[in-house]
Design a protein around this motif. Structure first.
Motif, PDB file in Angstrom:
ATOM      1  N   GLY A  94       0.812  -1.211   0.000  1.00 51.43           N
ATOM      2  CA  GLY A  94       0.000   0.000   0.000  1.00 51.43           C
ATOM      3  C   GLY A  94       0.848   1.264   0.000  1.00 51.43           C
ATOM      4  N   LEU A  95       0.188   2.377  -0.272  1.00 46.86           N
ATOM      5  CA  LEU A  95       0.892   3.645  -0.452  1.00 46.86           C
ATOM      6  C   LEU A  95       1.458   4.197   0.845  1.00 46.86           C
ATOM      7  N   ARG A  96       0.875   3.830   1.967  1.00 45.54           N
ATOM      8  CA  ARG A  96       1.267   4.455   3.234  1.00 45.54           C
ATOM      9  C   ARG A  96       2.300   3.632   3.999  1.00 45.54           C
ATOM     10  N   SER A  97       2.703   2.501   3.449  1.00 47.00           N
ATOM     11  CA  SER A  97       3.655   1.644   4.147  1.00 47.00           C
ATOM     12  C   SER A  97       5.085   2.041   3.797  1.00 47.00           C
ATOM     13  N   SER A  98       5.963   1.942   4.781  1.00 44.39           N
ATOM     14  CA  SER A  98       7.381   2.221   4.547  1.00 44.39           C
ATOM     15  C   SER A  98       8.154   0.956   4.166  1.00 44.39           C
ATOM     16  N   GLN A  99       7.482  -0.199   4.162  1.00 40.91           N
ATOM     17  CA  GLN A  99       8.164  -1.450   3.863  1.00 40.91           C
ATOM     18  C   GLN A  99       8.794  -1.481   2.472  1.00 40.91           C
ATOM     19  N   PRO A 100       8.105  -1.040   1.401  1.00 39.10           N
ATOM     20  CA  PRO A 100       8.761  -1.060   0.081  1.00 39.10           C
ATOM     21  C   PRO A 100      10.073  -0.286   0.075  1.00 39.10           C
ATOM     22  N   TYR A 101      10.073   0.893   0.636  1.00 39.68           N
ATOM     23  CA  TYR A 101      11.301   1.694   0.671  1.00 39.68           C
ATOM     24  C   TYR A 101      12.388   0.982   1.463  1.00 39.68           C
ATOM     25  N   ARG A 102      12.034   0.417   2.605  1.00 38.01           N
ATOM     26  CA  ARG A 102      13.028  -0.235   3.455  1.00 38.01           C
ATOM     27  C   ARG A 102      13.622  -1.452   2.764  1.00 38.01           C
TER      28      ARG A 102
END
Length: 589
Positions: A94-102
């Motif tokens: 989802g757009l609000r998660s920081s997991q993709p960036y991390r």
């Protein structure tokens, strides 16, 4: 392998579990190397997890070609695979998660590390590793503190739960004293069952309806009975939540993380209070704080709470001597074995979070406890810090406290409602004082008079000494927006100290001197104030900027013939306004 709060975790990655075996092995090797080099606290769990995630995606994306993927070969377009992975992660989390960036950042770091020492890594892959993820980390909304009414409700509810727990444990200990060996006197008396829970499965009647009434009331079913019997002697994790809330509200400079990791050796009774050694894993910091006992030795101060918590868990420590000496030690049923076990509280397991505890509380008259969302324990710390700041007077340095730099405070605490209200009141008081004392307007000197200020007669006619005129012309008395006759003789600062309100109050100060060459700065300030009108609520804008805006408007009206030239100067020279950081901190939040 890593140990966290009494639990040991083993981190492994088997490259043969993936079709991109070589790629997975190379990234895993880089993860191990990076974790060792950087001495990361989780021993690589998060890094190996990111590698597993990427390897699994590469298998799906590349299919039969996955076996040829490797970091030192360009037959597979890995930058394109990374791009597709980022898009898939965005859709997954989802757009609000920081997991993709991390996750993407971790893999890029590992690839960049490999590229630094292996010239075979393709140049295109190196460039991709050097660039950031395509989707930036989402900006999180800073947490606000609980209101004072909520703080009081939480305090009263937790104190009631502590009293109830202590009464329950006292009752359990009395029953324990009455207990007799159930192997000799039977398995149907509750006091006797408190002596042992290990053999209930074999010795109690199969059906609860055959149990005595007091056993049925204690718990329906063998495991429920074990839980209820254990609860009479040992606090559960949700029981310990009340102590956690009270300690976070009382230990102002202690984070939830530091409190959770306290062990008995970290707590020392000094006679005048308690000395607590705290460890903050993220900052790799160890420090000791002294919490003095309140006058009269109140039971709800920090030393009193710690004594009560240790007394509540004393039976747990005695019954389970092999348990590690965590401060928050709970005894709960192991559903796999059916037996009670002591384990450190984490307040993260199912049904044991702060929000679950709040959902079971009332306000003392039977109504559910109404606490604003989110139910995050970090808000307790912010509540405690702002409460302390209110007691100290409400300055930025007071709010920051001993454990934060002012800039750190601005990023994590200064957004809070209490901080805004207190800052607004402080500024309003300061401005009112200014308005009472600033009886004269700033002196304005036009360009012709400015040229003649070197002459003593002209300077005297303008109300300036020769030294003041000379220093102003040299720029030595430039306060940023205007000049000042004497910064050490400010009507707003006592004791001969330098003025601390410049340039915010210069337009309201009788010491201010404005050259027409400074009109562009004042025009840009006026524009900035109008920008703040759109950002701030009207009452707050009026309190912070209203008087300055009125003074500037009056000045521009009186010297209207100079305004077009000043505007043109701003445009021609592409001037920008530079305000001190302190002015932005106090006036724009």
């Amino acid at each position: 392998m890593s140990e966290r709060h009494g639990r040991t975790s083993r981190h492994t990655l088997d490259p043969t579990a993936y079709r991109c075996t070589t790629l997975a092995a190379q990234l895993a090797d880089e993860a191990v190397e990076y974790v060792r080099k950087m001495a990361l606290s989780d021993d690589g769990g998060s890094y190996l997890g990111a590698v597993r995630k990427f390897a699994a995606f590469a298998d799906r994306q590349l299919g039969d070609a996955a076996g040829t993927a490797r970091l030192d070969d360009d037959r597979i377009d890995l930058p394109e695979v990374i791009h597709e992975w980022e898009t898939a992660l965005r859709q997954e989390y989802g757009l609000r998660s920081s997991q993709p960036y991390r996750l993407v950042s971790i893999v890029l770091v590992l690839i960049a590390q490999r590229g630094d020492r292996d010239q075979a890594v393709p140049e295109r892959l190196r460039r991709r590793a050097a660039a950031p993820p395509i989707f930036p980390a989402p900006k999180s909304t800073p947490l606000d503190e609980f209101s004072n009414a909520e703080r009081i409700d939480l305090r009263d509810a937790t104190r009631s739960r502590v009293r109830e727990l202590e009464e329950r444990l006292d009752h359990g200990r009395l029953l324990l004293e009455e207990g007799r060996d159930p192997r000799e006197y039977g398995w149907r008396e509750l006091p006797s069952l408190l002596l042992t829970t290990a053999a209930l499965e074999e010795n109690l009647p199969r059906k609860p309806k055959w149990w005595p009434a007091d056993l049925r009331e204690a718990g329906f079913g063998r495991r429920a009975l074990v839980t209820a019997a254990g609860g009479m002697l040992f606090p559960t994790e949700i029981d310990l939540m009340a102590f956690r809330v009270l300690l976070l509200l009382g230990m102002v400079d202690t984070t939830p993380e530091e409190l959770l990791y306290l062990q008995l050796p970290d707590i020392e009774d000094t006679g005048e209070g308690v000395r607590v050694v705290q460890r903050k894993a993220r900052a790799r910091r160890v420090r000791a704080d002294l919490h003095p006992a309140a006058e009269g030795g109140r039971a709800w101060d920090v030393p009193g709470l710690l004594r009560r918590l240790l007394a509540a868990t004393a039976e747990t420590r005695e019954t389970f001597p092999a348990a590690a000496p965590w401060l928050f030690l709970a005894a709960e049923l192991n559903h796999r074995t059916g037996r009670l076990e002591a384990r450190p509280a984490t307040f993260t397991r199912g049904g044991r979070r702060f929000t679950h505890w709040i959902a079971t509380q009332d306000d003392g008259v039977g109504r559910p406890l109404s606490i604003s969302l989110p139910h995050d324990a970090r808000r307790l710390r912010k509540t405690a810090k702002t409460a302390r700041a209110a007691a100290l007077g409400g300055t930025v340095s007071d709010l920051a406290g001993d454990d934060h730099h002012v800039e750190v405070f601005r990023g994590h605490y200064a957004h809070g409602t209490t901080a805004h209200l207190m800052a607004g009141r402080t500024i309003a008081r300061a401005q009112q004082w200014v308005f009472q004392r600033a009886l004269d307007r700033p002196l304005v000197i036009d360009a012709e008079a400015e040229k003649q200020l070197t002459e003593p007669e002209t300077a005297k006619a303008a109300g300036l000494s020769a030294d003041q005129a000379r220093d102003m012309l040299a720029g030595q008395l430039d306060m940023g927006l205007t000049h000042c006759r004497d910064p050490y003789d400010s009507p707003f600062t006592t004791g001969g100290r330098p003025c601390h309100v410049a340039p915010a109050m210069c337009m309201l100060c009788r010491n201010a001197v404005v050259f027409t060459s400074q009109l562009p700065r004042l025009l840009m300030l006026a524009d900035h104030i109008e920008t703040m009108r759109a950002r701030l609520e009207p009452p707050r804008w009026q309190a912070l900027w209203g008087r300055q805006a009125a003074a500037l408007a009056e000045l521009f009206t009186e010297y209207a013939e100079h305004i077009p030239t000043a505007r043109q100067e701003i445009e021609d020279q592409r001037l920008t306004l530079h305000l001190p950081l302190g002015l932005r901190t106090e006036y724009e939040q």
